[in-house]
Each structure stands twice: as structure tokens, then as C-alpha cells.
Enzyme design. Structure first.
Site, PDB file in Angstrom:
ATOM      1  N   ASP A  62      88.166 -37.241  17.045  1.00 30.72           N
ATOM      2  CA  ASP A  62      87.902 -35.921  17.637  1.00 30.72           C
ATOM      3  C   ASP A  62      86.397 -35.674  17.762  1.00 30.72           C
ATOM      4  OD1 ASP A  62      87.908 -32.481  16.840  1.00 30.72           O
ATOM      5  OD2 ASP A  62      88.760 -33.331  18.665  1.00 30.72           O
ATOM      6  N   ASN A  80      87.433 -34.155  23.415  1.00 30.33           N
ATOM      7  CA  ASN A  80      88.277 -35.235  22.891  1.00 30.33           C
ATOM      8  C   ASN A  80      89.498 -35.487  23.768  1.00 30.33           C
ATOM      9  OD1 ASN A  80      89.211 -32.536  21.754  1.00 30.33           O
ATOM     10  ND2 ASN A  80      90.930 -33.851  21.177  1.00 30.33           N
ATOM     11  N   GLU A 126      93.140 -29.763  21.793  1.00 30.29           N
ATOM     12  CA  GLU A 126      94.119 -29.880  20.704  1.00 30.29           C
ATOM     13  C   GLU A 126      95.524 -29.563  21.204  1.00 30.29           C
ATOM     14  OE1 GLU A 126      90.818 -28.787  20.080  1.00 30.29           O
ATOM     15  OE2 GLU A 126      90.891 -30.881  19.425  1.00 30.29           O
TER      16      GLU A 126
END
Lengths: 636, 212
Positions: A349, A307, A223
Site C-alpha cells: 500500500d 495503490n 481500499e
């Protein structure tokens, strides 16, 4: 070679194991120990060497690594506790770890000593505790030297998934990026090595795994646009031996002439660069923050990558290799043997870091060496673990993003109508970003031949937006809003047959089942719920046999082992948190649905059920009819 | 002080070009270099001039806690910029551009970073406290932005944060139960660009799909 539920070993290793164990049993030890178990390494004056992880994975009395064994079965050969008597299970003792954030760590037990690690919070972030199994005495604790700012770089609560052990050393990963070795007997620090940098958005939450004197460590940070890697650290010196990146040129991804992907669309030089717009692989994610399994006969380690950065897929046209992929690598050199990308050009994701359980399974009437991988994308994959070829892939929960996995090409068939576009909200996307199953690990029973899978049942609304990369800050570009999937229940604990590719039984839960699973020879499966129940169910039928209401919700991993008293124990840490539960332990507003990367929407009522906790619970059957809870046999 | 004002535009320009190169959306900074000396003066609010109001020394004088030894009531009056609706709207844009939204989440709901959608804030919720938290960073993960983005921009973020934390207050404390809270905000995917999200609420959904 010899293959069983715990994976494969060459005969030579098996002979060595047998010889070492019987030699150890003959060695006199000052304190009593159960038969067929190596002597206590912390006993004063003991001459026997401490056990190796290779010995421990085959030793039913101990739990030497988070996933139990290199095949990641989380199956125990202990059967003192069984379906007929588990209803009598009671607390033997408890221990508070102090830091009341998400408790994801698996309790390890080596020769009567319990080892746990706390989350990165409180006065001693990532504190390690060594406890005497016989009576819960604290033997020692170790607190690494923390950088408190790391707490702001953790996407999904400040968790640690556990420790590792080999030859008298405990291995710890700290959130702020260190690998540490600690003397298992004394708690003294042996070495520490910096692997990650929080200013690049990197943290470490995974439990390390030791293979052939190498501590394998992977980073988190998908992230934050942190480029993913898996590193091998020398267990004796702490030196970094190799580091395999998940994106970038072959020389850094450690792809060489020996590499053979199972499908042609992954072939070619430097695909970790070419499948991205210029330079975007540098902020590409693909973090190795999940589980690692190992086949000693093939000499391959297996792990998945997370991801790609950013969540807004329009920033990164291309397949984005090697994110959302399973790698098979040589542990000695790190060189990749094969890789299979489950999620080319991820839209949602759907990290693919979940466990790869190594099993020998009949496929089309032929026994194959496979790995079973519960996909985040809601598909249960069975892959040939020698080549990466997909043998089957079947949906195990509500999925509308992917209509099928094309076994000929190996690629998912996408529902194009749901493809996100900046400024356009896509509604009712299933599964939600944490997938049908996130990191919480499943367990495999070679008796029932079923996979016991804790997971969630969620859908979401998804709105992407423009995002720019600034190092050390999130690189997401999506507003997410999750909620219960069809039917209204948000979780399930199920038994899956990978040969018939069907659910055999399933227990619906109102909240996501975010704990790991454990299954035993006693035909009992264990899991914990986020509303504070630790449950034992019949491994064949799923019938509830026993449950215990703890102080805080469960997101941890249950383990089982024996004590010197000959009793079988089951342990798990109670304390809600993690991506799904942080709303109950951190300052997150239940009235703002898009919080916690969208999880607030699905968990906004959780604080009405539980708040944070930090308790290690150790259970056993009563030693005699007069035993009550919290009274253990006194030390002689 | 005068030296600061003269060098600020140059410092701002150098840092901004480094950041803007990485941004998907350009940061609107119309006239920022010329505007800095005018902060606090000529803004229509009748405030004192900048030279005696916005020095870093005076910002630090604003307490973060209600605890002053000697029971002295310390409340310095500072001439901070007007935190009006325009400032809040600019702050909404910066909240995305500088990835504040990544940690604090849409409408400040909280996630990797704490919620900004309701008081109190652990490092103080007066505008000056919020300004310094952004400028200096804070333990447990708030990055230090002060040398990286200009003061005017931070004040716009403060204006935005002041708007998003106006949660409705029914009682002095907070009750949590199966029936409380009773309301939630309309989620961002249905109300994307508001700087006043508490103006738009709906019935609490208890983890089920929201009803817009």
C-alpha cells in the site's frame, strides 16, 4: 521563459501579469488595499475583475491555491515575520468550523477573505466558510447537499484537503463525489457536477487545482477497488472535459502516440490491461487523491496515483500499471506525455500520490528542470520533469522493503524475504503502509535550497488473507499492525538537501508529523504536531523559535498571507484525525491494534494526548506592544 | 408468512450465486435452503416455532433505545436463533467473506466503520438491533445487506459480533491516560482465527511494537 522557485512561465504570461497588476493598482477602489495587490472583488461597486489563479500564484500577499503555486513550493515571499521576531507571534483571531473530525484543509486567502472547508461530518458536511481576514467576521457559508452514507466509504477519516479559486469562483470537492463551483463573493452555488459514485467505493478528498479554466479533480477509493481517475471539469459550465483513468486500455488511460515512458518496461500497447490478470484492472485502484503541480512552459501537469486493489498482492500478479506511478499529462487534452511507475506490483500500500515539487536543480554540474517527489516508499526521488527519467533516489528514513532504486532500469530492488504470502505473518516491515511520508506536503525554500519534510517513522507486521470483491465494500485482504520505528519516535520534521541527497537537520517528534509544511523568505519553517503544538523553526538550523499549544492536534496545512492592515498572518486549522489520528476523533478501540488499517497499533496512546477539534487559527505579530490575543483592529 | 418461507430459498440462491462469483472463498451454506423453515424450531433450545417469532414485524418491535414514552418497559421476547459458539465461528468466516472486516477491522477494532469490540453500539446492541443494522444498513455508511444475504447468515454474524464485543469491564466509565488502558488484545497476526479475541490479551504497548 522565466523560471524561478515557483516554476516556469513564458515571458508573454509574465508581461500580461505585470500589465494587469499595475492596471488594477491604478483603479480606484472604495476600501484601502495594500500596494501591488488587485482590489477586493467583493467591494461594492468595484469595476476591477476578480483575480485569476495565474495572478495569485505570483502574488506574495495572497494564498490562492493549497500548494501556494503551480510548482507546489509552499514558499512565501513574505518576510515581515522572520527568524528574529517570530517568537512574538500571537493569535489574531479564531473561528470554529463546527465538525470535529480531521482538519486537513489549507486556508486560502484572496484579497482579505479567508476560505476554508470543514470535514464531512456534523449537520453540514463539507461546509465552506468565507471569513473577513481583518476581524474574523463570517461573510458567508455554503453547505453542499450531502449523502451521509459517504462517511462509510472513506478509508482514512472524512477529510477534505481544501478548496481552489479562480476568477471569483471557489471550487469544492465533496466526499460523496461532487465538484461544485461557488461565487466567492456571495457564497451562491454556480454549478455542481457529479463525478464519483459511492456505490463503486469512490469518494473525493483531494483539493482541486485549476489550470487554464479547467478544474482538475481525482478520486479516492484504493481500499475499495475503485478504479482511479483524474478528471477535468470546465470551470465555467461544470461540464466534464476529459477523464484519464489510471488502469485499463490506453484509450481510457489517455495514452496515445505522443506518450514516451522513460524506461522500456512500461512501453507497449494497453499496458494498463496487460500488467493485470484478466479484468482485475477494473478494480485496480490507482486513485489520484493527492497533489497536482503544473509547468506552464512544458504545458504538463504532474500527479501521482495510489495503490492497486487489493492490498493482498497475490490477487493481482503483474506490474499493475498504472498504480503507484507519476503521470505527466497535457492539461488541455488529458493525454499522457510520460509516466513513471515508482512501485510496480505494490506489496505494501505504498501509494505514490505525494507532491511533485518543480525546481531547477544542479545535477552533475548542469541545471536541470526536475521534480522532487518524496516517495511513500521512503526514497526521495529527483526526476527529469520533461521525460520522467530518475536522476537520483535516496532513502530518507528506515527502509528494509527496498534495498535500492536501480537507476539503470528505474525499478526498485526488493527485499524478497519480506514478500507477503497468505497465511504467513511478515514482521518488522519498514516503512509501514503509510510509508515514510504520506500525503502531508513538504515545502521548498529557494533561499536555503532545502526541502522541509514532515513525515513519520513507522514499521509494521503484515498478514495477507483471501479477499473477494464486492462493489461498495472494502477490497483489502490484509491485517496490519503498525508501531514506532527503530528508536521509538514515530515522527520527524527534517530539512533535506536534494543536491547532496542528505538530511541537513531533523527534529524528532514522539508522534507522526502529519501536518503540511510552510517555509518563508523570513527563513522560518512552520509545522504542527499531533499533540497540539504549532511550531516555528529556523529554516537554516532547525532551532525551535516559537510554539503554540492549540485545542486539538494538527494534521492541516499552514499558509501565510497579508491583510489590508499590512500585517503578515499565518493560519492553520487545528483538529486531529486523518488516517493516523482518527482514533482520537472516531469510535476506534485503542486495545485492538489492527484497527484503522493497522494505524491503531502505532497510535493507540493518541487519545491520551488529544481528541477531535475544528478551529481555524490565525496568527500575526502584535500590531503594537499593547495588543493582546483575539483583539483585531476594529472595522472603520 | 408461509409464502415468504417458500420463496426464500429461490431468492437466496439467485443472490448468492451473484456474490459467490466474486468471492475468493466459497460461503459455506450447507443445507441453508432446507434449514430456513427450521429456524427457531427443533434447534434443541426449546424455543417457539419460527412462524410466531421471526417475522420482520416483531424484530422491529425491539427498541434501540432505553426511552419509551409513558415510562412503559417494553421488552418483547423473540425466538431468535441460538447464538452459540458454532454460530460465532461461522460468523467469523462471513465477517471476512462479506468484507465486514474491511470497514470494522480484525476483531472489530474499528476504522472506516465504528469499533464493534466494546459496547455500546450507536444503533443498539441487542441481537435484534444488530440484526436490523446489518439488514437495513445505517446512516453514515453501513450498507444494507438484507436483500443480498440470507437471514441465517446475518444471525451468524450477530453471534460473532456478540462474542467480539465482550471487552473486560473494570469500571462503569472509561479512563484514558498514559497508564489506561493497561491491556490490549493479542493482535490478529499472532492469533488469527479466534471468535473470542478478548480471551487473549497482553500488556498495552503505547504505540510501540507488540510483545506477543
Amino acid at each position: 521563459m522565466l523560471c524561478g522557485p515557483r516554476g516556469c512561465l513564458p515571458y508573454a504570461a509574465l508581461l500580461f501579469l505585470t500589465a494587469t497588476v499595475s492596471a488594477a493598482a491604478d483603479t480606484p477602489a472604495p476600501s484601502p488595499s495594500p500596494p501591488n495587490s488587485p482590489p477586493n472583488p467583493s467591494a461594492a461597486g468595484s469595476a476591477a475583475p476578480p483575480p485569476t489563479i495565474e495572478q495569485l500564484v505570483g502574488d506574495k500577499n495572497n494564498w490562492g491555491m493549497a500548494a501556494k503555486d503551480y510548482a507546489n513550493t509552499r514558499y512565501s515571499e513574505l518576510d515581515q515575520i522572520n527568524a528574529a521576531n517570530v517568537a512574538q507571534l500571537q493569535v489574531a483571531w479564531m473561528f470554529s468550523l463546527g465538525a470535529a473530525r480531521g482538519q486537513e484543509a489549507a486556508p486560502l486567502v484572496i484579497n482579505g477573505v479567508v476560505y476554508v472547508v470543514a470535514p464531512y461530518a456534523g449537520p453540514n458536511p463539507n461546509q465552506v466558510f468565507a471569513l473577513d481576514l481583518a476581524n474574523g467576521d463570517l461573510k458567508w457559508s455554503y453547505a453542499p447537499k450531502p449523502d451521509s452514507a459517504a462517511a462509510g466509504i472513506a478509508c482514512c477519516d472524512v477529510v477534505s484537503r481544501g478548496l481552489a479559486y479562480d476568477k471569483g469562483k471557489i471550487f469544492l470537492n465533496t466526499l460523496d463525489g461532487y465538484s461544485v463551483a461557488i461565487d466567492a463573493a456571495t457564497g451562491k452555488e454556480l454549478w455542481h457536477t457529479r463525478l464519483g459514485d459511492i456505490n463503486k467505493g469512490e469518494t473525493i478528498t483531494m483539493a482541486p487545482v485549476v489550470v487554464k479554466d479547467k478544474v482538475l479533480v481525482g478520486n479516492s477509493g484504493g481500499e475499495y477497488g475503485a478504479r482511479g481517475w483524474l478528471a477535468a471539469v470546465d470551470a465555467n459550465s461544470g461540464k466534464i472535459l476529459w477523464r484519464a483513468y489510471s488502469t485499463g486500455p490506453d484509450s481510457e488511460v489517455l495514452i496515445g502516440n505522443d506518450f514516451k515512458p522513460p524506461y522500456p518496461w512500461m512501453s507497449g500497447k494497453d499496458m494498463g490491461v496487460k500488467s493485470w490478470p484478466p479484468d482485475k484492472w477494473k478494480v485496480g485502484g490507482g486513485n489520484a487523491w493527492g497533489w497536482i503541480s503544473y509547468d506552464a512552459e512544458l504545458n504538463l501537469i504532474y500527479y501521482g496515483t495510489g495503490n492497486p486493489g487489493a492490498w493482498n498482492h497475490q490477487t493481482r500478479p503483474g506490474d499493475n500499471l498504472w498504480s503507484c506511478a507519476i503521470f505527466a499529462r497535457n492539461p488541455d487534452t488529458g493525454m499522457a506525455k510520460w509516466a513513471y511507475q515508482i512501485g510496480p506490483h505494490d506489496l505494501w500500500d505504498y501509494d505514490e500520490i505525494n507532491e511533485n515539487v518543480l525546481v531547477d536543480l544542479p545535477v552533475n554540474n548542469q541545471v536541470r528542470k526536475v521534480l522532487i517527489h518524496p516517495g511513500r516508499n521512503g526514497y526521495m526521488y529527483v526526476l527529469d520533469r520533461a521525460t520522467g527519467e530518475v536522476l537520483s533516489a535516496d532513502a530518507f528514513d528506515t527502509v528494509n522493503t527496498i534495498s535500492a532504486i536501480d537507476l539503470k532500469s528505474g525499478r526498485p530492488v526488493l527485499n524478497d524475504s519480506l514478500t507477503p504470502q497468505v497465511g504467513r505473518t511478515v514482521r518488522n516491515v519498514c516503512p509501514a503502509s503509510p510509508g515514510a511520508k504520506d500525503w502531508q506536503p513538504s515545502a521548498w525554500s529557494p533561499r536555503t535550497k532545502l526541502l522541509y519534510v514532515p513525515h513519520q517513522h513507522l514499521c509494521m507486521n503484515f498478514l495477507t488473507g483471501d479477499v473477494g470483491y464486492i462493489a461498495g465494500t472494502p477490497y483489502v485482504g490484509a491485517d496490519v499492525d503498525m508501531f514506532a520505528g527503530p528508536g521509538g519516535d514515530r515522527g520527524e520534521f527534517m530539512a533535506w538537501n536534494p543536491v547532496t541527497k542528505k538530511k541537513v537537520w531533523a527534529i524528532a517528534e514522539p508522534l507522526p508529523v502529519w501536518s503540511g509544511a510552510l517555509v518563508t523568505k523570513g527563513d522560518v519553517a512552520f509545522y504542527g504536531t499531533m499533540d497540539r503544538w504549532f511550531k516555528a523553526v529556523d529554516a537554516n538550523s532547525g532551532k525551535l523559535l516559537w510554539q503554540f499549544r492549540a485545542g486539538s492536534g494538527f494534521i492541516g496545512q499552514p499558509t501565510t498571507f497579508s491583510g489590508a492592515d499590512g500585517r503578515q498572518y499565518v493560519a492553520i486549522i487545528s483538529g486531529v484525525g486523518g488516517w493516523s489520528g482518527a482514533i482520537a476523533a472516531a469510535k476506534i478501540d485503542p486495545r485492538v491494534r489492527n484497527g484503522a488499517l493497522g494505524f491503531t497499533g502505532a497510535m493507540q496512546d493518541l487519545p491520551a494526548h488529544t481528541v477531535g477539534g475544528a478551529t481555524l487559527l490565525v496568527f500575526a505579530l502584535p500590531a503594537n506592544k499593547r495588543d493582546t490575543a483575539n483583539i483585531a483592529a476594529p472595522q472603520q | 408468512m408461509v409464502a415468504l418461507i417458500c420463496t426464500a430459498p429461490v431468492r437466496v440462491g439467485l443472490m448468492l450465486s451473484a456474490i459467490v462469483a466474486g468471492l475468493a472463498t466459497a460461503v459455506p451454506l450447507s443445507g441453508s435452503a432446507q434449514e430456513s423453515p427450521a429456524l427457531g424450531s427443533g434447534d434443541g433450545g426449546g424455543n417457539p416455532t419460527r412462524s410466531d417469532a421471526l417475522s420482520p414485524d416483531r424484530l422491529i418491535d425491539v427498541p434501540v433505545v432505553n426511552l419509551t414514552p409513558g415510562a412503559v418497559n417494553v421488552r418483547p421476547k423473540l425466538a431468535i436463533p441460538k447464538l452459540d459458539a458454532d454460530a460465532a465461528q461461522r460468523g467469523l468466516q462471513y465477517f471476512t467473506n462479506f468484507n465486514c472486516v474491511g470497514c470494522h477491522m480484525p476483531n472489530g477494532g474499528g476504522g472506516m466503520g465504528p469499533a464493534l469490540s466494546h459496547r455500546p453500539f450507536i444503533y443498539g446492541d441487542r441481537p435484534e438491533n444488530i440484526y436490523l443494522s446489518i439488514h437495513q444498513g445505517r446512516p453514515n455508511g453501513m450498507p444494507a445487506w438484507g436483500t443480498v444475504i440470507p437471514e441465517k447468515l446475518i444471525w451468524d454474524l450477530v453471534a460473532y459480533i456478540e462474542n467480539i464485543n465482550q471487552a473486560p469491564v473494570q469500571q462503569w466509565g472509561t479512563t484514558t491516560s498514559m497508564t489506561s488502558p493497561a491491556i490490549e488484545q493479542v493482535p490478529k497476526e499472532f492469533k488469527p482465527s479466534t471468535a473470542r479475541p478478548w480471551n487473549y490479551t497482553q500488556k498495552f504497548s503505547n504505540g510501540q511494537a507488540p510483545n506477543p
